[in-house]
Motif scaffolding. Sequence first.
Motif, mmCIF file in Angstrom:
data_model
loop_
_atom_site.group_PDB
_atom_site.id
_atom_site.type_symbol
_atom_site.label_atom_id
_atom_site.label_comp_id
_atom_site.label_asym_id
_atom_site.label_seq_id
_atom_site.Cartn_x
_atom_site.Cartn_y
_atom_site.Cartn_z
ATOM 1 N N TYR A 95 -3.292 1.383 -3.331
ATOM 2 C CA TYR A 95 -3.554 0.553 -2.142
ATOM 3 C C TYR A 95 -3.500 -0.904 -2.590
ATOM 4 O O TYR A 95 -4.495 -1.643 -2.592
ATOM 5 N N GLN A 150 -9.327 8.036 1.812
ATOM 6 C CA GLN A 150 -8.268 7.523 0.957
ATOM 7 C C GLN A 150 -8.537 7.900 -0.501
ATOM 8 O O GLN A 150 -9.650 7.739 -0.995
ATOM 9 N N ASP A 190 -9.113 7.618 -3.979
ATOM 10 C CA ASP A 190 -9.469 6.555 -4.912
ATOM 11 C C ASP A 190 -10.555 7.060 -5.858
ATOM 12 O O ASP A 190 -11.733 6.705 -5.739
ATOM 13 N N TYR A 246 -3.911 -4.179 -0.141
ATOM 14 C CA TYR A 246 -5.330 -4.491 0.055
ATOM 15 C C TYR A 246 -5.899 -5.179 -1.182
ATOM 16 O O TYR A 246 -6.608 -6.182 -1.074
ATOM 17 N N ASN A 270 -10.285 0.189 -3.877
ATOM 18 C CA ASN A 270 -8.931 -0.078 -3.410
ATOM 19 C C ASN A 270 -8.670 0.694 -2.119
ATOM 20 O O ASN A 270 -8.117 0.165 -1.174
ATOM 21 N N GLY A 271 -9.071 1.951 -2.101
ATOM 22 C CA GLY A 271 -9.019 2.739 -0.876
ATOM 23 C C GLY A 271 -10.343 2.577 -0.144
ATOM 24 O O GLY A 271 -11.373 3.100 -0.576
ATOM 25 N N ALA A 313 -1.128 5.950 -4.948
ATOM 26 C CA ALA A 313 -2.586 6.031 -5.121
ATOM 27 C C ALA A 313 -2.978 7.353 -5.771
ATOM 28 O O ALA A 313 -3.855 7.403 -6.644
ATOM 29 N N ASP A 354 0.858 -1.184 0.000
ATOM 30 C CA ASP A 354 0.000 0.000 0.000
ATOM 31 C C ASP A 354 0.894 1.234 0.000
ATOM 32 O O ASP A 354 1.844 1.318 0.790
ATOM 33 N N ASN A 355 0.578 2.193 -0.885
ATOM 34 C CA ASN A 355 1.392 3.397 -0.974
ATOM 35 C C ASN A 355 0.489 4.565 -1.358
ATOM 36 O O ASN A 355 -0.048 4.598 -2.470
ATOM 37 N N THR A 356 0.312 5.514 -0.452
ATOM 38 C CA THR A 356 -0.608 6.626 -0.672
ATOM 39 C C THR A 356 -0.171 7.511 -1.831
ATOM 40 O O THR A 356 -1.004 7.973 -2.624
#
Length: 388
Positions: A235, A254, A256, A238, A248-249, A227, A222-224
């Motif tokens: 994400y 988050q 997305d 997940y 995904n978020g 994203a 997961d990497n914001t």
Amino acid sequence: MSIEKNLPPLYRLNVVIFIGLPIIALFAIPAWGIYQGYSGWAWIWGVIFLYLNGLSITGGFHRLWAHRSYKASTPLKIFYALWGAGALQNSILIWASDHRRHHRYVDDNERDPYSAGRGLWFSHIGWMLRDYPTNEQDFSNAQDLLDDPIVMWQHNNYVAITAVMNIVLPLLLGFAYGDPIGFLLIVGLLRLLVNHHTTFFINSLAHYWGSQPYTDENSARDNTLLAVLTYGEGYHNYHHIFQTDYRNGIRWYQWDPTKWLISLCSWLGLASDLKRVPNFKIQRAKVAMQLKRAQATLSNKTVAEPLRESLERELQLFSESLARWKQLQAERYEARVGELGSALEEKKQELQDKWDQARFRSCLKGLEYSLKLQCGRLNLLQAQLQAA
């Protein structure tokens, strides 16, 4: 190293697209900017095309066709098919079939088409430049796509469609604004390159850089930041454990936009049957990972007995929660078994089902709350273990 000893032949067309076009862009875009300059409209339309292409890949090729995480109406499918072709990442059929193999054999260097185990360059772009055995087309995992008329129409007319979306449309817009070369370079070329590499980041960086809050059984992270760059696809940890979820978020905050687009389409009647993973399963995965990490830390350290007892107590609570979940699932299944013949019995069963569902939801909410509390306790325990 042995993988690279006898390199397979190059895909010449792919080398032109993925290596040649960036080299052209490196010189042509700055040169035209110095010589003529670019209008603001070229940049605006470049961003519009970028998002239309990107969201068609993430919302259409990925979450709709590769994972069947929701159902889409015919107009929405056509939209995805056209603008997704404009991303120049192959047809829906090939893209989705490759991606399904990636999920099934993730990190398997012999079967995953873009396995991260073969290196960052390979998973990012190298796998597309040569005729590797893992690139052999096999649609045995995509019979549903072979039966989809829109998918097959796009597949059979892919070259023509992508030429229109990448060349004809930017040129028409450029003539309309009096800047055909500028539009071709920004809306056509630069936009295409940005779209390529932001998508490829998920195959490469999202398997190297980030956190693993849900599973460490594969390399996905997961990497914001990713994203934000990839319309919510960052994400990835997940996604690899819960691939059928249309999100995904999963948190409201988050980033997305693909999830928001799908939700909007559902509200407009263009999408339906949006799949969501139950919260209990998500919390269960998080607690299992926290326990696993705590056990690993404990095994590598000499710590006080109270901390060891705390971990054992958390393990017991987790086991009890799982046992209760399985019991609820069994009770719910038994309540649905058997069909009743008469209208009176059917009504009785319907009422019973509603009661069972309400009871199930109530118990499940309690279990979810317990797991959230356990997550907090495990975070504190992990900090104590690290400090010990």
